[in-house]
Design a protein around this motif. Structure first.
Motif, mmCIF file in Angstrom:
data_model
loop_
_atom_site.group_PDB
_atom_site.id
_atom_site.type_symbol
_atom_site.label_atom_id
_atom_site.label_comp_id
_atom_site.label_asym_id
_atom_site.label_seq_id
_atom_site.Cartn_x
_atom_site.Cartn_y
_atom_site.Cartn_z
ATOM 1 N N LEU A 88 48.728 17.930 -10.730
ATOM 2 C CA LEU A 88 48.499 19.294 -11.285
ATOM 3 C C LEU A 88 49.390 19.825 -9.913
ATOM 4 N N ALA A 89 50.824 20.137 -10.011
ATOM 5 C CA ALA A 89 51.513 20.485 -9.070
ATOM 6 C C ALA A 89 52.276 21.814 -9.300
ATOM 7 N N GLN A 90 52.316 21.961 -11.023
ATOM 8 C CA GLN A 90 53.329 23.240 -11.121
ATOM 9 C C GLN A 90 52.412 24.364 -11.575
ATOM 10 N N PRO A 91 52.584 25.513 -11.595
ATOM 11 C CA PRO A 91 51.750 26.603 -12.264
ATOM 12 C C PRO A 91 51.215 26.493 -14.010
ATOM 13 N N TYR A 92 50.227 27.102 -14.272
ATOM 14 C CA TYR A 92 50.492 27.355 -15.523
ATOM 15 C C TYR A 92 50.446 26.500 -16.825
ATOM 16 N N GLN A 93 49.694 25.041 -16.258
ATOM 17 C CA GLN A 93 49.905 24.414 -17.312
ATOM 18 C C GLN A 93 48.570 23.525 -17.759
ATOM 19 N N THR B 216 43.348 24.860 -14.973
ATOM 20 C CA THR B 216 45.002 25.610 -14.466
ATOM 21 C C THR B 216 45.742 25.721 -13.657
ATOM 22 N N LEU B 217 46.483 25.464 -13.060
ATOM 23 C CA LEU B 217 46.434 25.308 -11.250
ATOM 24 C C LEU B 217 47.029 27.328 -11.157
ATOM 25 N N VAL B 218 46.645 27.709 -10.565
ATOM 26 C CA VAL B 218 47.222 29.252 -10.486
ATOM 27 C C VAL B 218 48.009 30.193 -9.062
ATOM 28 N N ASP B 219 47.636 29.493 -8.486
ATOM 29 C CA ASP B 219 48.372 29.188 -6.837
ATOM 30 C C ASP B 219 47.960 28.210 -6.415
ATOM 31 N N GLY B 220 48.645 28.557 -5.094
ATOM 32 C CA GLY B 220 48.878 27.374 -4.087
ATOM 33 C C GLY B 220 49.808 26.091 -4.856
ATOM 34 N N ALA B 221 49.945 24.537 -4.046
ATOM 35 C CA ALA B 221 50.870 23.325 -3.927
ATOM 36 C C ALA B 221 50.764 22.934 -4.812
ATOM 37 N N GLY B 222 48.943 23.009 -5.237
ATOM 38 C CA GLY B 222 49.123 22.500 -6.265
ATOM 39 C C GLY B 222 47.794 20.583 -5.716
ATOM 40 N N MET B 223 47.069 20.089 -6.927
ATOM 41 C CA MET B 223 46.147 19.032 -6.919
ATOM 42 C C MET B 223 46.275 18.164 -7.573
ATOM 43 N N ALA B 224 45.605 16.576 -6.525
ATOM 44 C CA ALA B 224 45.849 15.354 -7.532
ATOM 45 C C ALA B 224 44.538 15.201 -8.534
#
Length: 216
Positions: free
Chosen positions: A82-87, A64-72
């Protein structure tokens, strides 16, 4: 309900061998187990650069992404952004997986379970759009949201520990409080609930509700 508080302060950081980041273990079972012999393991990672993920044979993961612009994440040749946090995003830990950062360092929340030993459901409580996400990021039915950390009375989120299960609460942003237990969590603090019972989780921010069960 027995509650064990795991504070973020003083949680040791383990540097990755490739120098790309550090991991802080929140909790694991059996207690004291390592990467080779855990049944389940929950951690937070500071990721400073992209690269291949370690391969964990026989392990399922939810990230789950918590902080930052995201990752692929390229999982077995298929890219997932994964660009949206908390998913929460579930994938097999034994698949070849590469990570590409979308815009600088990120913080992610990781749940790993060993197949045949444990299973995990990851739900997000707090902000409305996140609280309606069920295990592994799928939208949960109304009853499941209530049981796994969905809306409860007076603006809280009902948390139930089923018989034989363990629930780990991790505050990912802001603060959270277990009503009956009187436990207040700050950012990245956690609470381990390992006996059957029910409480009300009040969240001023975002919290992860991880329900862990023995496999089978």
């Amino acid at each position: 309900m027995a509650v064990r508080v795991l504070r973020a302060a003083g949680r040791p950081a383990t540097a990755w061998l490739n120098g790309g980041g550090v991991t802080r273990e929140v909790a694991g079972a059996p207690e004291g187990s390592g990467l080779a012999d855990f049944d389940w393991r929950v951690s937070l990672a500071d990721v400073g650069q992209g690269g291949p993920f370690s391969v964990f044979p026989g392990v399922d993961r939810v990230i789950t992404l918590v902080d930052g612009a995201g990752m692929a994440l390229a999982v077995a040749g298929t890219e997932h952004v994964l660009a949206q946090p908390y998913q929460p995003f579930a994938f097999p830990g034994d698949a070849d997986t590469g990570c590409r950062l979308l815009g600088g360092p990120v913080v992610d929340f990781n749940v790993m379970t060993r197949r045949g030993r444990a299973t995990a459901e990851v739900a997000i409580a707090g902000r409305e759009r996140s609280a309606e996400r069920g295990p592994a990021g799928e939208r949960a039915p109304e009853g499941e949201r209530e049981r796994a950390g969905g809306p409860g009375p007076a603006g809280g989120h009902a948390v139930e520990v089923p018989p034989g299960a363990t629930v780990l609460l991790v505050c990912l942003d802001g603060g959270a409080e277990l009503d009956a237990a009187g436990v207040r969590l700050g950012r990245f603090d956690a609470a381990l609930l390992d006996s059957p019972g029910r409480d009300l989780l009040r969240v001023d921010g975002v919290a992860a509700v991880v329900t862990l069960r023995p496999a089978g």
